[in-house]
Design an enzyme around this catalytic site. Sequence first.
Site, PDB file in Angstrom:
ATOM      1  N   LYS A   1       7.035  -0.963  -1.493  1.00 19.04           N
ATOM      2  CA  LYS A   1       6.407   0.278  -1.696  1.00 19.04           C
ATOM      3  C   LYS A   1       6.360   1.768  -0.855  1.00 19.04           C
ATOM      4  O   LYS A   1       6.766   2.904  -0.968  1.00 19.04           O
ATOM      5  CB  LYS A   1       4.956  -0.121  -1.753  1.00 19.04           C
TER       6      LYS A   1
ATOM      7  N   LYS B   1      12.495  -6.224 -11.112  1.00 20.42           N
ATOM      8  CA  LYS B   1      11.983  -6.266 -11.744  1.00 20.42           C
ATOM      9  C   LYS B   1      11.380  -5.305 -12.742  1.00 20.42           C
ATOM     10  O   LYS B   1      11.398  -4.588 -12.535  1.00 20.42           O
ATOM     11  CB  LYS B   1      10.941  -7.039 -10.462  1.00 20.42           C
TER      12      LYS B   1
ATOM     13  N   LYS C   1       6.327  -0.616 -14.179  1.00 26.62           N
ATOM     14  CA  LYS C   1       5.948   0.469 -14.210  1.00 26.62           C
ATOM     15  C   LYS C   1       6.286   1.638 -13.630  1.00 26.62           C
ATOM     16  O   LYS C   1       6.503   2.545 -14.433  1.00 26.62           O
ATOM     17  CB  LYS C   1       3.850   0.721 -14.453  1.00 26.62           C
TER      18      LYS C   1
END
Length: 328
Positions: free
Chosen positions: A113, A193, A196
């Site tokens: 992230k 993966k 969103k």
Amino acid sequence: MRKQRIFSGIQPTGVIHAGNYVGAIRNWINLLDKYECIFSIVDYHAITVEYDASTFQKNIIDAARTLIACGLEPDRCSLFVQSQVPEHTELAWILNCITPIGDLERMTQFKDKSRQHRDNINVGLLSYPLLQAADILLYKSEIIPVGEDQVQHIEMTRRTARRFNNRFGDTFPEPAELLSNTPKIMGLDGKTKMSKSLNNFVGILEPPDAIWEKLRTAVTDENRKRRKDPGNPGICNLFTMHKEFSSQEEISEIDRTCRTAEIGCVECKKNLFENMMRCLAPVQQRAAELETNQEEVIEVLNTGAERCRKIAEEVMNEVRGKIGVRKS
Ligand code: AQP
């Protein structure tokens, strides 16, 4: 005999996709009768990245109606929004104070992230696994059904429980993760993966036309260049989806006919689309009904929050007493 307690959460970040559904939600539904189940829409987790405050409430309600439509009915589990129970953030703060910063810096999700959101590497993003640990430990949960990407965070939760127990006395059980049959669904690009934020997903409430268009163009076995080439289902992400949405006979037949090139990818995708829609159509219908009946959704969340607040208050009284801050 007391049922073991389950906790799991999902972020209200816009859509619920096939990865969330197969990796987590479907598993949750299967566990409803065997365990005491608590599920949360974890809004405080979702604000660790950039988000739009003006649409956030709608996202929360949309997540709730989707989950109810999937089968999380209020008589079978508690469903609530994390911020409705303030003890989550209170316990998270306490866990922050007993955790070495290096443990958090090593987390794979934090590293990923941080790369994705270089201009917003905030303290919340670093401390995210401890808020997750607090979510779980606050209910003394024992079993945590999650997708594969969350396993490292559950290990962290166990370590945190152990650290707390060693320092302040036995308080929390060490929870175990429970993976679904398909704990990782890849995105439509077949490379990363389904996520969103990577925009490589099929949303479970998307209209059938949109779902078909996404499946039609999804990457399959990249070594299969021409229709007459034999395929390898073992490395095809769509075959992984078949395993979740198609019958055992169909899965065996697709495996065989793909390997012999009797069917092509388009035929395989059409078949997957039909089976997926058979499963998703009732969910979409119920979610549409709930869209026009928001009071029912809010009622479910309030009932869930009320039940969970009682447990949370009791556990936090114990925790506050043990760490020496206050007893009520
Ligand atoms: N691709 C996936 N395959 C299997 N399980 C998955 N989960 C998420 N993606 C997959 C599982 O879904 C549950 C809820 O996850 P979340 O709300 O934390 O969502 P996420 O992991 O943040 O989903 P995204 O789409 O990857 O979000 P972004 O892109 O915003 O980071 C969890 O149990 C998770 O394991």
